[in-house]
Every structure is written in structure tokens, then in C-alpha cells.
Design an enzyme around this catalytic site. Structure first.
Site, short mmCIF file in Angstrom:
data_model
loop_
_atom_site.label_atom_id
_atom_site.label_comp_id
_atom_site.label_asym_id
_atom_site.label_seq_id
_atom_site.Cartn_x
_atom_site.Cartn_y
_atom_site.Cartn_z
NE ARG A 55 -3.00 0.40 3.22
CZ ARG A 55 -2.24 0.63 4.29
NH1 ARG A 55 -1.51 1.73 4.35
NH2 ARG A 55 -2.23 -0.21 5.30
CE1 TYR A 109 -15.34 9.82 -16.52
CE2 TYR A 109 -15.17 9.78 -14.13
CZ TYR A 109 -15.36 9.12 -15.32
OH TYR A 109 -15.55 7.77 -15.32
CG ASP A 181 -8.86 14.97 -15.31
OD1 ASP A 181 -8.17 14.38 -16.17
OD2 ASP A 181 -9.84 14.45 -14.75
CE LYS A 206 -11.82 6.68 -18.40
NZ LYS A 206 -12.15 8.00 -17.91
C1 LIG Z 1 -12.33 8.46 -16.64
C2 LIG Z 1 -11.97 9.80 -16.16
C3 LIG Z 1 -11.72 10.03 -14.81
C4 LIG Z 1 -11.85 8.94 -13.77
O1 LIG Z 1 -10.94 7.90 -14.00
P1 LIG Z 1 -11.18 6.40 -13.50
O2 LIG Z 1 -9.89 5.75 -13.80
O3 LIG Z 1 -12.34 5.84 -14.28
O4 LIG Z 1 -11.50 6.48 -12.05
C5 LIG Z 1 -11.37 11.30 -14.41
N1 LIG Z 1 -11.28 12.30 -15.30
C6 LIG Z 1 -11.50 12.12 -16.61
C7 LIG Z 1 -11.38 13.26 -17.53
C8 LIG Z 1 -11.86 10.87 -17.10
O5 LIG Z 1 -12.11 10.70 -18.40
#
Ligand SMILES: *Cc1c(COP(=O)(O)O)cnc(C)c1O
Length: 397
Positions: A55, A109, A181, A206
């Protein structure tokens, strides 16, 4: 490590090899044994590099983290987290306290939006949602309590382009942390640290990992103390990634740049193709001159317009249902950045908790789709859309 030869409980040492593996070994061990309490002291004090408990850190995550640090030009080693939302949560919960105020982009998101509207207020942190392409609106929303501004470089799903340079200047002037982000744009198109942002967030799930078989995130801060705080918060709250997911993500990242370049080239072709189809009311792609963020995308993303294309079909929900039914070979699935093209429908997934009026204000009708372009051959991909749109237009009457 001491180990009695021939024990059936613990492994003997690995077979010796003068040569090294070319692929990173997977290290699923949760615990790491030290020789003595003195050695453990030195490890915890950072005088000796050594893992203790997964962890707190493990080699597969560190390999992924180092790769992203390089791509993003991170000043300190970032934290790999169990998901992108863990990375978002680390920033919004780990760097704030009751009484603070947080500003988010108005098209974050879906889950990030939910955290802004449900979870932060419950903990006594007030929030405002503001259009990140409108600097004056952002300035007006800042209060003496504002601690963090969270924006996406290009946001979901109308592909709005944030005024990052303006926001960097505003954040510096007001002493607020700017968190970006960068999931949609990726460091291939944009590097928030180089532009002056304080914090970079990723969902590796992604484009970076890229095969829809891993949930993973990443967060790094420019300031060393904040970066440490994020790491400690993630370890304490258990936002740690699994070794196997980290290992898969590393493998996916080996081809990230190739996949990104191919997908965005196809996205440009598909965007123009969609715009030429009867039944398509609008196409949103930052690479098209008719997109409201086109000029900004051009200067900010250095000629990259990424792999996301949104469009609006005539004919409401009935046409939307007919379209996804007829779009054979494409996954109708709420994700992005996969090797295969995926289509998602904001009204029934990411933005389902909004009222139809709220969605309309953001430009999302029942016919609104977002496409994450994958690695298909461009002509065959366009052909799938042509026939599915035709079927939808026939089906709606
Ligand atoms: C998918 C996504 C997230 C969250 O990511 P996870 O890995 O699904 O928790 C956050 N921000 C954006 C822009 C995303 O496309």
C-alpha cells in the site's frame, strides 16, 4: 532474505541468471522482508531504498509513475493511484479542509462533478462550477477561501477548451492551486506543468493504458510538500494501485504515443465525415474551424486535436437507440481511449443525473453522442457511421 532451503511455505531465491529480463517482472508481493529492525528503520527514514508494504509503494507502480513523470515533466515523483477518481479525490479531499472553497470546471468528468456537488459540501467545503474557457467568470468565482481550481484541458463531452494560460496567471495572482485533469489531452498534446499548473491528474484507465483492462490514476504536484501530502493521503486512505494493474498499464503505455497519433489522425477524418452526413445536426471537434475552442486548441495543444469527437443526431432518443443498435463493431460503452472506437451517450450515462434543462444548457440533447476514436482503419470506421446514421434516420420515422 533468510529462507530455509526447501521450505514449502516460502519460495527459495529465484534461479540465478547473468542476463536480465527485457520485460518488467510482475511483483505481486504485498510485503517485503527486511533483515533487521535497524534496516527497517533506515528504510522508513529514507536512508535506504526498500519496499515494506505494497500500500505504501511497490515496484510495478513506481515503474509506471516514473514513465508518467517523464511524459509530464513532473518535478517530483508523482503518485500512482487505484483509479483516476482516486487521483481526483486525493486533490479535492487531501489538500482541503472544512471552510475551504473549491472551483471546478462546469463540464468535469461525471464523477468529479458529483464529488464537487455532493461530497465536498457534505464535508463543509463549498464549491462553484464555472466555465473554464471564461476567465472573467472564473475570476468572479474566487473568494478568500478558494483553495483549488480543478479543470480539464479539454472537457467532456462538448470538448470545451480551458483557458489554461489565463487560469495559470489567475491562480498565481490569487494564491489558488490550479489542478489540471489531463486525461483527454494526455502529455502527448499538452503538458500542464510546462504551462504553469500546480497539479496534474490522470486517469490512466483511458488513453495511457489504452486497452480497457486496467483502472489506474496518477497525480503529481509541482510543490514538493504538496506532492508529499498527496502521497501520504493516498497511502492512508488506501488509494494504492495493484501490482498487476500497474504492470498492465506499463505494457499499454509502451504503445501509447503510436496509438494516440493514429487515433487522433482518424478522429480528424471522422469529424469531417460526420459533418457531411444528413441527419447530423452538429459536430464538435476542436480540430474543426467551426468549433468554439478551435483557435485556443490550436495554440494550446500544438497541432494536436486528440481523439474525441462529439456529434448531435436529429431525431431524439428514438434515433439515438436506432443508431447504437445499428453501429455494429463499435462498443456503446461509457469509456474512452480504448484501442477500439467507443461511443457514449451523455444523457443516459455520464450526465444522467442532470435534468434535461441542465443538459440542454451544457449543449447535450438526447441525440448527443461522444465518440472516442480507436485504431480502426479510417475508411471502414467512417462506413460504420454512415450506415448506422442512415439506419437511425430511417428508424426515427
Ligand atoms: C475516466 C476519467 C476520470 C476517472 O478515471 P477512473 O480511472 O475511471 O476512475 C477522471 N477524469 C476524466 C477526464 C476521465 O475521463
Amino acid at each position: 532474505m533468510k529462507n530455509e532451503k526447501g521450505s514449502l511455505i516460502r519460495p527459495d531465491a529465484l534461479p540465478a541468471s547473468a542476463s536480465r529480463p527485457v520485460v518488467t517482472p510482475l511483483s505481486p508481493s504485498v510485503v517485503y522482508a527486511s533483515d533487521t529492525p535497524d534496516m527497517l528503520d533506515q528504510q522508513y527514514e529514507g536512508k535506504l531504498q526498500g519496499y515494506t508494504y505494497a500500500r505504501e509503494g511497490q515496484p510495478n507502480a513506481d515503474v509506471v509513475g516514473a514513465r508518467l513523470d517523464r511524459l509530464e515533466g513532473a518535478p517530483h515523483p508523482g503518485v500512482v493511484t487505484s483509479s483516476g477518481m482516486a487521483a481526483v479525490s486525493a486533490v479535492l479531499l487531501g489538500l482541503t479542509q472544512a471552510g475551504d472553497h473549491v472551483i471546478g470546471g462546469n463540464q468535469l468528468y461525471g464523477r468529479s462533478l458529483r464529488m464537487m456537488t455532493e461530497d465536498l459540501p457534505r464535508l463543509g467545503i463549498s464549491t462553484s462550477l464555472v466555465d473554464p474557457s471564461n476567465l472573467e467568470a472564473m475570476r468572479a468565482a474566487i473568494t478568500p477561501q478558494t483553495r483549488v481550481i480543478l479543470v480539464e484541458t479539454v472537457s467532456n463531452p462538448t470538448l470545451q477548451v480551458a483557458d489554461i494560460h489565463g487560469l495559470v496567471a489567475l491562480a498565481r495572482e490569487t494564491g489558488v492551486l490550479l489542478a489540471v485533469d489531463n486525461t483527454f489531452t494526455t502529455p502527448r498534446a499538452f503538458q500542464p506543468f510546462a504551462a504553469g499548473a500546480d497539479i496534474v491528474i490522470h486517469s490512466l484507465t483511458k488513453l495511457l493504458a489504452g486497452h480497457s483492462d486496467v483502472l489506474l490514476g496518477y497525480v503529481a504536484a509541482r510543490d514538493a510538500a504538496l506532492n508529499d501530502r498527496l502521497r501520504v493521503f493516498c497511502v492512508t486512505t488506501g488509494m494504492s494501485p495493484s501490482p498487476f494493474d500497474s504492470w498492465l498499464a506499463e505494457r499499454g503505455m509502451l504503445t501509447f504515443e503510436l496509438r494516440f497519433d493514429r487515433a487522433q489522425a482518424t478522429a480528424a477524418i471522422l469529424a469531417d465525415h460526420l459533418a457531411s452526413q444528413a441527419g447530423v445536426r452538429a459536430v464538435l471537434y476542436p480540430g474543426r474551424p467551426d468549433h468554439p475552442g478551435h483557435e485556443r486548441a490550436r495554440s494550446l495543444l500544438a497541432g494536436n486535436f486528440c481523439n474525441m469527437v462529439s456529434f448531435e443526431l436529429d431525431g431524439g432518443r428514438a434515433a439515438a437507440n436506432a443508431f447504437t443498435r445499428a453501429a455494429e463493431g463499435l462498443s456503446f460503452a461509457p469509456t474512452l481511449g480504448d484501442v477500439g472506437t467507443t461511443i457514449s451517450h451523455a444523457a443516459s450515462s455520464s450526465h444522467r443525473t442532470l435534468s434535461p434543462e441542465q443538459r440542454a444548457a451544457l449543449g447535450m440533447t438526447e441525440g448527443f453522442f461522444r465518440v472516442s476514436v480507436g485504431l480502426e482503419e479510417p475508411n471502414s470506421l467512417c462506413a460504420i457511421f454512415t450506415q448506422a446514421i442512415r439506419a437511425a434516420m430511417e428508424g426515427k420515422t
